[in-house]
Design a protein around this motif. Structure first.
Motif, mmCIF file in Angstrom:
data_model
loop_
_atom_site.group_PDB
_atom_site.id
_atom_site.type_symbol
_atom_site.label_atom_id
_atom_site.label_comp_id
_atom_site.label_asym_id
_atom_site.label_seq_id
_atom_site.Cartn_x
_atom_site.Cartn_y
_atom_site.Cartn_z
ATOM 1 N N ILE A 100 0.782 -1.185 0.233
ATOM 2 C CA ILE A 100 -0.021 -0.097 0.029
ATOM 3 C C ILE A 100 0.925 1.160 -0.019
ATOM 4 O O ILE A 100 0.365 2.188 -0.638
ATOM 5 N N GLY A 101 2.046 1.094 0.539
ATOM 6 C CA GLY A 101 2.943 2.264 0.387
ATOM 7 C C GLY A 101 3.337 2.746 2.011
ATOM 8 O O GLY A 101 3.916 3.908 2.199
ATOM 9 N N LEU A 102 3.042 1.945 3.010
ATOM 10 C CA LEU A 102 3.257 2.543 4.396
ATOM 11 C C LEU A 102 4.973 1.932 4.561
ATOM 12 O O LEU A 102 5.047 0.991 4.265
ATOM 13 N N SER A 103 5.423 2.803 5.285
ATOM 14 C CA SER A 103 6.734 2.693 5.541
ATOM 15 C C SER A 103 7.314 3.440 6.820
ATOM 16 O O SER A 103 7.082 4.470 6.874
ATOM 17 N N PRO A 104 7.759 2.789 7.898
ATOM 18 C CA PRO A 104 8.282 1.199 7.959
ATOM 19 C C PRO A 104 6.766 0.528 8.437
ATOM 20 O O PRO A 104 5.929 1.400 8.965
#
Length: 358
Positions: free
Chosen positions: A61-65
């Protein structure tokens, strides 16, 4: 480096303190990175075998970290906003509960709802930015509404009656600081429209602009969706439920704004059409007569073809105007433009011709 942190709770849920992590996944490598990190607290009894799949989904989804750890008693879904050197980041705490359900602030998701999960996180920054923002008419913030109103309060200094609507629209709109969104079809309606019937010289630009558009069956609605620029949208009248009006309901009583219209005098009307009678009453009334040409045309009402009579009587000028209009079964309403200029709006009320608001 200095930073500002604010914590947000959903549905009365408080923000939890970040804990020591048991597992840490690296930055996302599959898609565009969102300014969001997530810590998933895994409750006892949750499907631990699915932890790598959850971590991969959240990374995609693009979450980090993405951090995974065992849950504590104090863990609740929460989100923290962190401002650092002009950049905004969001730190989310989610709870992986029994049934393999990921509980987030304001939402619950299964591993089969990748689309819903993606929409949730992509919309989260905007949702948090809008928290506490008050919006009013046309869903505008107070600052945006004031900007539009100030733009519309400029004075129209050129004649409009008899001109091509497209030419008047061009002259008026180029004086606005806010961009206008109008498509080719609606521009064609202005190019092919009948000459402007009303004289708008001396009126506020906003009232004049929407009046010209209305004669061509068009309406204007200011719009400023969250995260997007303020825009003036033009479309056919039937495309909108509400639109910027041709004038406003005055905040002060009409008697205060134009006291002359309440002067008592002897009036008699005989052998006059509605149009001629209103022209005769306009100067002593002290408020310009403005026709809602589009609605009168739709209702097949022609003021130049309707004969009216008013028996000789002592009355106020405003009362005489109201009685004359009632003889023709149409309505008159006292309004003011964005500059406070008074006028009488002549129309036939209905869904497409509502009363003025303030």
């Amino acid at each position: 480096m200095a930073s500002i942190r604010t914590q947000t709770s959903f549905r009365g849920v408080r923000t939890s303190v970040l804990a020591t992590f048991a597992m840490l996944w690296p930055a996302a490598a599959w898609g565009a990175r969102l300014p969001i990190s997530i810590e998933v607290a895994i409750e006892r009894g949750a499907a631990g075998a699915t932890t790598p799949q959850w971590a991969r989904m959240l990374g995609e989804i693009g979450l980090s970290p993405v951090r995974m750890r065992s849950a504590t008693r104090s863990d609740v879904p929460s989100v923290e906003t962190i401002e650092t050197a002009g950049n905004t980041q969001y730190r989310v705490v989610g709870v992986l509960a029994s049934g393999n359900v990921l509980q987030l602030p304001g939402g619950r998701f299964s591993q089969h709802d990748l689309v819903g999960l993606r929409e949730y996180f992509e919309g989260l920054p905007l949702q948090l930015q809008e928290a506490g923002v008050e919006r009013g008419m046309f869903d505008l913030t107070e600052a945006d509404f004031k900007q539009v109103f100030a733009d519309y309060s400029k004075l129209v200094t050129e004649p409009t009656q008899g001109a091509k609507p497209a030419d008047v629209f061009s002259r008026l709109s180029e004086r606005l600081s806010i961009p206008i969104d109008i498509n080719a079809t609606d521009r064609r309606a202005l190019n092919e429209g009948k000459p402007v019937a009303q004289e708008w010289e001396g009126f506020a630009l906003g009232t004049a602009l929407v009046g010209v558009l209305r004669e061509s069956g068009l309406a204007l609605v200011p719009s400023q969706p969250p995260g997007e620029p303020l825009t003036l949208n033009i479309a056919p009248l039937n495309k909108f439920d509400t639109w910027w009006p041709v004038g406003w309901k005055p905040e002060k009583p009409a008697r205060t704004i134009v006291p002359a219209m309440y002067k008592i005098t002897t009036i008699e009307i005989a052998g006059y059409t509605l149009d001629r009678a209103l022209k005769a009453l306009e100067k002593p009334l002290g408020a310009t007569i403005v026709y809602d040409h589009v609605i009168l045309a739709r209702r097949e009402i022609d003021p130049t073809a309707i004969n009216v009579e008013l028996p000789r009587t002592k009355t106020s000028i405003r009362r005489a105007v109201d009685r004359t209009l009632s003889r023709a079964r149409i309505n008159g309403e006292f309004r003011v433009d964005e500059r406070g200029r008074a006028f009488t709006w002549v129309t036939k009320r209905g869904k497409d011709s509502p009363r003025a608001t303030n």
